[in-house]
Design an enzyme around this catalytic site. Structure first.
Site, short mmCIF file in Angstrom:
data_model
loop_
_atom_site.label_atom_id
_atom_site.label_comp_id
_atom_site.label_asym_id
_atom_site.label_seq_id
_atom_site.Cartn_x
_atom_site.Cartn_y
_atom_site.Cartn_z
CE LYS A 13 -1.90 -1.14 3.86
NZ LYS A 13 -1.23 -2.48 4.21
NE ARG A 88 -4.79 -1.28 10.03
CZ ARG A 88 -3.84 -0.82 9.36
NH1 ARG A 88 -3.75 0.36 8.80
NH2 ARG A 88 -2.82 -1.64 9.19
NE ARG A 127 7.91 -2.09 6.17
CZ ARG A 127 6.53 -2.39 6.47
NH1 ARG A 127 5.55 -2.04 5.44
NH2 ARG A 127 6.10 -2.68 7.58
NE ARG A 161 5.92 0.09 10.31
CZ ARG A 161 4.72 -0.23 9.59
NH1 ARG A 161 4.58 0.21 8.36
NH2 ARG A 161 3.84 -0.83 9.90
NE ARG A 172 1.82 -4.64 11.14
CZ ARG A 172 3.21 -4.50 10.53
NH1 ARG A 172 4.49 -4.76 11.21
NH2 ARG A 172 3.26 -3.83 9.15
P1 AP5 Z 1 4.77 -1.57 1.92
O1 AP5 Z 1 4.49 -0.68 0.62
O2 AP5 Z 1 5.46 -1.05 2.81
O3 AP5 Z 1 3.52 -2.52 2.52
P2 AP5 Z 1 2.21 -1.81 3.32
O4 AP5 Z 1 1.02 -2.41 2.51
O5 AP5 Z 1 2.42 -0.26 3.34
O6 AP5 Z 1 2.38 -2.36 4.50
P3 AP5 Z 1 2.48 -2.04 6.22
O7 AP5 Z 1 3.06 -2.91 6.99
O8 AP5 Z 1 3.01 -0.36 6.12
O9 AP5 Z 1 0.97 -2.06 6.45
P4 AP5 Z 1 0.17 -1.89 7.74
O10 AP5 Z 1 -1.23 -2.15 7.33
O11 AP5 Z 1 0.74 -3.14 8.57
O12 AP5 Z 1 1.10 -0.82 8.76
P5 AP5 Z 1 0.35 0.47 8.93
O13 AP5 Z 1 1.59 1.44 8.97
O14 AP5 Z 1 -0.76 0.84 7.91
O15 AP5 Z 1 5.57 -2.82 1.32
C1 AP5 Z 1 6.25 -3.84 2.24
C2 AP5 Z 1 7.94 -4.13 1.60
O16 AP5 Z 1 7.59 -4.91 0.61
C3 AP5 Z 1 8.53 -2.96 1.26
O17 AP5 Z 1 9.76 -3.01 1.64
C4 AP5 Z 1 8.39 -2.74 -0.36
O18 AP5 Z 1 9.45 -2.33 -0.87
C5 AP5 Z 1 8.27 -4.40 -0.63
N1 AP5 Z 1 7.33 -4.48 -1.85
C6 AP5 Z 1 6.17 -3.94 -1.95
N2 AP5 Z 1 5.61 -4.10 -3.11
C7 AP5 Z 1 6.23 -5.29 -3.45
C8 AP5 Z 1 6.05 -6.18 -4.72
N3 AP5 Z 1 5.05 -5.88 -5.53
N4 AP5 Z 1 6.97 -7.04 -4.85
C9 AP5 Z 1 8.14 -7.02 -4.17
N5 AP5 Z 1 8.36 -6.44 -2.84
C10 AP5 Z 1 7.45 -5.39 -2.70
O19 AP5 Z 1 -0.23 0.60 10.35
C11 AP5 Z 1 0.64 0.03 11.58
C12 AP5 Z 1 -0.04 -0.11 12.71
O20 AP5 Z 1 -0.89 1.44 13.11
C13 AP5 Z 1 -1.18 -0.77 12.92
O21 AP5 Z 1 -0.85 -2.12 13.06
C14 AP5 Z 1 -2.19 -0.34 13.65
O22 AP5 Z 1 -1.53 -0.65 15.14
C15 AP5 Z 1 -2.10 1.15 13.53
N6 AP5 Z 1 -3.19 1.68 12.65
C16 AP5 Z 1 -2.80 2.21 11.35
N7 AP5 Z 1 -3.83 2.52 10.67
C17 AP5 Z 1 -4.90 2.14 11.37
C18 AP5 Z 1 -6.23 2.35 11.23
N8 AP5 Z 1 -6.87 2.81 10.33
N9 AP5 Z 1 -7.02 1.93 12.35
C19 AP5 Z 1 -6.36 1.49 13.38
N10 AP5 Z 1 -5.12 1.16 13.68
C20 AP5 Z 1 -4.17 1.67 12.81
MG MG Z 2 2.41 1.02 5.00
#
Ligand code: AP5
Ligand code: MG
Ligand code: ZN
Length: 215
Positions: A13, A88, A127, A161, A172
């Site tokens: 994402k 979410r 990552r 992270r 997660r």
């Molecule tokens: P990346 O693009 O970083 O993946 P992502 O989908 O953004 O994954 P996240 O881990 O950020 O998602 P998340 O939903 O767990 O975390 P968030 O910050 O939202 O890609 C990952 C890696 O793979 C990268 O290194 C990239 O280079 C590589 N890659 C990407 N695409 C690829 C491909 N096609 N092929 C190969 N490699 C690839 O949330 C974190 C925490 O915050 C949550 O756990 C929760 O506690 C809180 N939180 C955030 N939002 C909310 C909400 N709306 N409600 C409640 N709690 C929330």
């Molecule tokens: Mg992300």
């Protein structure tokens, strides 16, 4: 244009959102990034969110929806929004409808990144991001062109992270399956969901998203 990128942790994402920002001047609204900034700054929201995030659980709906509303208020009315990691839960999806409605915005696409969960642990554990500008990289899949130097801003410091360890990633993913995947039918009923193979390489995923956005 207002779009949601939906998919489990590590689906890509953030990676895809950054590319859309560069290509189209849209704004990435990542609640994860907003919460990490709040934790770093030690704000009241950050103090509440820190431990929850370290466990891999979800922060309260009220907190994240308030963050999204504030961010949209700081944007020009014609700047497109990419929702990354929000909504979410069903409550967040309902809140987003109200938030968009109040600002005269409509949701154009919900893009689901379909991925194989086993590959995600490897993605997440490899990552890292630029400590200065936040550009994302990966040990195996997307290294800086010049080793140790950010492609985008030239900085030489990178960070990882605290929630990117296997145990937290499993929580997660369980949260995603239990609370986030069930909101897809809401958008399916509106006919705005498009599915993309998130296991393809990064450029192919970008191209598929571009095709969806071009209509
Ligand atoms: P990346 O693009 O970083 O993946 P992502 O989908 O953004 O994954 P996240 O881990 O950020 O998602 P998340 O939903 O767990 O975390 P968030 O910050 O939202 O890609 C990952 C890696 O793979 C990268 O290194 C990239 O280079 C590589 N890659 C990407 N695409 C690829 C491909 N096609 N092929 C190969 N490699 C690839 O949330 C974190 C925490 O915050 C949550 O756990 C929760 O506690 C809180 N939180 C955030 N939002 C909310 C909400 N709306 N409600 C409640 N709690 C929330
Ligand atoms: Mg992300
Ligand atoms: Zn940088």
């Amino acid at each position: 244009m207002n779009i949601i990128l939906l998919g489990p942790p590590g689906a890509g994402k953030g990676t895809q959102a950054q590319r859309l920002v560069e290509a189209h001047g849209m704004r990435q609204l990542s609640t994860g990034d907003m919460l990490r900034a709040a934790v770093k700054a030690g704000t009241p929201v950050g103090l509440q969110a820190k431990a929850v995030m370290e466990r891999g659980e979800l922060v309260s709906d009220e907190i994240v929806s308030a963050l999204i509303g504030e961010e949209l208020d700081g944007m020009g009315p014609t700047t497109g929004a990419i929702f990354d990691g929000y909504p979410r839960t069903a409550a967040q999806a309902a809140a987003l409808d109200a938030i968009l409605d109040a600002r005269g915005r409509t949701l154009d696409h919900v893009i689901e990144l379909e991925v194989d969960e086993d590959a995600l642990v490897e993605r997440i554990c490899g990552r890292f991001t630029c400590a200065n500008c936040g550009k994302g990289y990966h040990d195996a899949f997307e290294q800086p062109r010049e080793p140790g130097v950010c492609d985008k801003c030239g900085a030489r410091e990178f960070k990882r992270r605290p929630d990117d360890n296997e145990a937290t990633v499993r929580t997660r993913m369980a949260e995603y399956r239990a609370k986030t995947a069930p909101i897809l039918p809401i958008y399916d009923q509106r006919g705005i969901v498009a599915r993309v193979n998130g296991m393809a390489d990064i450029d192919h995923v970008t191209a598929a998203i571009e095709r969806i956005m071009a209509g």
